[in-house]
Design an enzyme around this catalytic site. Sequence first.
Site, PDB file in Angstrom:
ATOM      1  N   GLY A 193       1.630  -1.547  -0.009  1.00 45.43           N
ATOM      2  CA  GLY A 193      -0.372   0.284   0.067  1.00 45.43           C
ATOM      3  C   GLY A 193       0.461   1.211  -0.336  1.00 45.43           C
TER       4      GLY A 193
ATOM      5  N   TYR B 296     -13.041  -5.659  11.280  1.00 38.27           N
ATOM      6  CA  TYR B 296     -11.782  -4.554  11.757  1.00 38.27           C
ATOM      7  C   TYR B 296     -10.873  -4.680  12.895  1.00 38.27           C
ATOM      8  CZ  TYR B 296      -8.761  -0.293  10.304  1.00 38.27           C
ATOM      9  OH  TYR B 296      -7.438   0.212  10.245  1.00 38.27           O
ATOM     10  N   ALA B 297     -11.245  -4.176  13.764  1.00 33.65           N
ATOM     11  CA  ALA B 297     -10.597  -4.321  15.276  1.00 33.65           C
ATOM     12  C   ALA B 297      -9.943  -5.592  15.402  1.00 33.65           C
ATOM     13  CB  ALA B 297     -11.843  -4.789  16.667  1.00 33.65           C
TER      14      ALA B 297
ATOM     15  N   VAL C 283      -2.111  -7.520  -2.735  1.00 34.42           N
ATOM     16  CA  VAL C 283      -1.639  -7.945  -2.308  1.00 34.42           C
ATOM     17  C   VAL C 283      -2.317  -9.157  -1.289  1.00 34.42           C
ATOM     18  CG1 VAL C 283      -2.610  -6.468   0.355  1.00 34.42           C
ATOM     19  CG2 VAL C 283      -0.243  -7.031   0.490  1.00 34.42           C
TER      20      VAL C 283
ATOM     21  N   ASN D 184       1.598  -2.654   5.306  1.00 31.52           N
ATOM     22  CA  ASN D 184       0.259  -1.664   5.932  1.00 31.52           C
ATOM     23  C   ASN D 184      -0.691  -1.130   4.516  1.00 31.52           C
ATOM     24  OD1 ASN D 184       0.075   1.600   5.922  1.00 31.52           O
ATOM     25  ND2 ASN D 184       0.199   1.912   3.555  1.00 31.52           N
TER      26      ASN D 184
HETATM   27  N1  LIG Z   1      -6.478   6.318   7.655  1.00 34.21           N
HETATM   28  C1  LIG Z   1      -6.785   6.177   9.277  1.00 34.21           C
HETATM   29  O1  LIG Z   1      -7.496   7.313   9.730  1.00 34.21           O
HETATM   30  C2  LIG Z   1      -6.007   4.888   9.424  1.00 34.21           C
HETATM   31  C3  LIG Z   1      -6.107   5.134  10.831  1.00 34.21           C
HETATM   32  C4  LIG Z   1      -5.403   3.906  11.656  1.00 34.21           C
HETATM   33  C5  LIG Z   1      -4.798   2.709  10.971  1.00 34.21           C
HETATM   34  N2  LIG Z   1      -4.889   2.618   9.615  1.00 34.21           N
HETATM   35  C6  LIG Z   1      -4.209   2.060   9.149  1.00 34.21           C
HETATM   36  O2  LIG Z   1      -3.057   2.019   7.921  1.00 34.21           O
HETATM   37  C7  LIG Z   1      -3.223   1.745   6.412  1.00 34.21           C
HETATM   38  C8  LIG Z   1      -3.069   2.813   5.747  1.00 34.21           C
HETATM   39  O3  LIG Z   1      -4.629   3.215   5.644  1.00 34.21           O
HETATM   40  P1  LIG Z   1      -4.409   4.898   4.608  1.00 34.21           P
HETATM   41  O4  LIG Z   1      -5.413   5.506   5.135  1.00 34.21           O
HETATM   42  O5  LIG Z   1      -2.879   5.705   4.269  1.00 34.21           O
HETATM   43  O6  LIG Z   1      -4.443   3.640   3.160  1.00 34.21           O
HETATM   44  P2  LIG Z   1      -5.046   4.399   2.046  1.00 34.21           P
HETATM   45  O7  LIG Z   1      -5.079   6.364   2.087  1.00 34.21           O
HETATM   46  O8  LIG Z   1      -6.663   4.019   1.970  1.00 34.21           O
HETATM   47  O9  LIG Z   1      -3.924   4.359   1.095  1.00 34.21           O
HETATM   48  C9  LIG Z   1      -3.748   2.900   0.126  1.00 34.21           C
HETATM   49  C10 LIG Z   1      -3.170   2.504   0.351  1.00 34.21           C
HETATM   50  O10 LIG Z   1      -2.824   0.464  -0.206  1.00 34.21           O
HETATM   51  C11 LIG Z   1      -3.162   0.176  -1.719  1.00 34.21           C
HETATM   52  N3  LIG Z   1      -3.843  -0.800  -1.546  1.00 34.21           N
HETATM   53  C12 LIG Z   1      -5.316  -1.151  -0.866  1.00 34.21           C
HETATM   54  N4  LIG Z   1      -5.741  -2.014  -1.684  1.00 34.21           N
HETATM   55  C13 LIG Z   1      -4.535  -2.771  -1.364  1.00 34.21           C
HETATM   56  C14 LIG Z   1      -4.737  -3.828  -1.715  1.00 34.21           C
HETATM   57  N5  LIG Z   1      -5.934  -5.424  -1.720  1.00 34.21           N
HETATM   58  N6  LIG Z   1      -3.052  -4.785  -2.316  1.00 34.21           N
HETATM   59  C15 LIG Z   1      -1.896  -3.801  -2.938  1.00 34.21           C
HETATM   60  N7  LIG Z   1      -2.523  -2.602  -2.484  1.00 34.21           N
HETATM   61  C16 LIG Z   1      -2.962  -1.977  -2.010  1.00 34.21           C
HETATM   62  C17 LIG Z   1      -3.662   1.840  -2.074  1.00 34.21           C
HETATM   63  O11 LIG Z   1      -3.289   2.072  -3.747  1.00 34.21           O
HETATM   64  P3  LIG Z   1      -4.015   0.860  -4.767  1.00 34.21           P
HETATM   65  O12 LIG Z   1      -5.476   1.282  -4.431  1.00 34.21           O
HETATM   66  O13 LIG Z   1      -4.057   1.404  -5.938  1.00 34.21           O
HETATM   67  O14 LIG Z   1      -4.166  -0.609  -4.399  1.00 34.21           O
HETATM   68  C18 LIG Z   1      -2.824   2.608  -1.566  1.00 34.21           C
HETATM   69  O15 LIG Z   1      -1.343   2.483  -1.911  1.00 34.21           O
HETATM   70  C19 LIG Z   1      -4.243   0.459   6.333  1.00 34.21           C
HETATM   71  O16 LIG Z   1      -3.989  -0.900   7.054  1.00 34.21           O
HETATM   72  C20 LIG Z   1      -5.280   1.356   7.767  1.00 34.21           C
HETATM   73  O17 LIG Z   1      -6.098   0.127   8.064  1.00 34.21           O
HETATM   74  C21 LIG Z   1      -5.669   3.733   8.563  1.00 34.21           C
END
Ligand SMILES: NC(=O)c1ccc[n+]([C@@H]2O[C@H](COP(=O)([O-])OP(=O)(O)OC[C@H]3O[C@@H](n4cnc5c(N)ncnc54)[C@H](OP(=O)(O)O)[C@@H]3O)[C@@H](O)[C@H]2O)c1
Length: 270
Positions: free
Chosen positions: A28, A173-174, A80, A106
């Site tokens: 990601g 998710y939790a 992934v 990630n």
């Molecule tokens: N944002 C928050 O508030 C938050 C809070 C707590 C935890 N997190 C965790 O932090 C991590 C990142 O979150 P984020 O908010 O930064 O996400 P994001 O902005 O939605 O970015 C997601 C990234 O992952 C890639 N991706 C999504 N599904 C994928 C798959 N099946 N295979 C390969 N790549 C994939 C996306 O690219 P493509 O769409 O091109 O695949 C993108 O590069 C996650 O694990 C999330 O659960 C986030």
Amino acid sequence: MTHAAQSNSMGLAEGDKGDKGRCAIVTGGSEGIGLATSRALAANGAYVFMLGRDAAKMQTAIAETDPAIADRLVPFIGDVTDASTRQALVAATVERFGGPDILVNNAGGGSENRFLEDIDQDDFHRVMALNLDSSFDLCRLVVPFMKARNFGRIINVSSVAGRDAGRLSGPQYAAAKAGMIGMSRHLSRDLGPFGITVNSVAPGFVMTDRAYRKWEKRSDKERAAMLDGVPAGRFGTPEEIAAAVLYFASELSGYTNGACLDVNGGSFRA
Ligand SMILES: NC(=O)c1ccc[n+]([C@@H]2O[C@H](COP(=O)([O-])OP(=O)(O)OC[C@H]3O[C@@H](n4cnc5c(N)ncnc54)[C@H](OP(=O)(O)O)[C@@H]3O)[C@@H](O)[C@H]2O)c1
């Protein structure tokens, strides 16, 4: 140890390692926290294989990166949740760098339904597959190469939802995010003797595009309650989460193993 023997280096760059810089995988990596992490690792000298599904998004992410570090970002397109993608990703790092030194699990999220009655078993397994199964398998795939070098850094990106409870996400998710923390803790015991650390980071709410899509569906009251729960008075940035991952990825963190770092503006403290 004398002060002269200490170094300010994160231990990721060419020269730190004696040959090329450290090799990292960030799943990601083309957006949000993963992109900020990839850039932070590259800025400190690592070569970063960034996994994402959308080639155009990946291309834009690299094109918009500081040219001084962009050549250390290696795009890898795939899903992934697909076992053959995970194998091919690790194989690509082996071909070019002899294997990864750093793994950042990630890619995640995916819980659209928040309430138990709306979640069927397929939904549960889909969220587990994206967040937990893929992370478990990538750990399994990279560890032999890390053991061979007696060095490895694995960082699992969990969530405050896995520590406390999510406001915008559901119990599936939790469960997945708590699983990532438990897995990290267990692996830290097994892998510590091989110079490998396994830690997790639990971000609070970070306004990435994906998070915003959930946020905009909430009422004003729900939004105010979320912000009220953050002593910092604001949400986090991808760069603030990346800074925590960078520490765990560095040589500086060698004595920190099995930890979970809450990066949430003080909204939850264990
Ligand atoms: N944002 C928050 O508030 C938050 C809070 C707590 C935890 N997190 C965790 O932090 C991590 C990142 O979150 P984020 O908010 O930064 O996400 P994001 O902005 O939605 O970015 C997601 C990234 O992952 C890639 N991706 C999504 N599904 C994928 C798959 N099946 N295979 C390969 N790549 C994939 C996306 O690219 P493509 O769409 O091109 O695949 C993108 O590069 C996650 O694990 C999330 O659960 C986030």
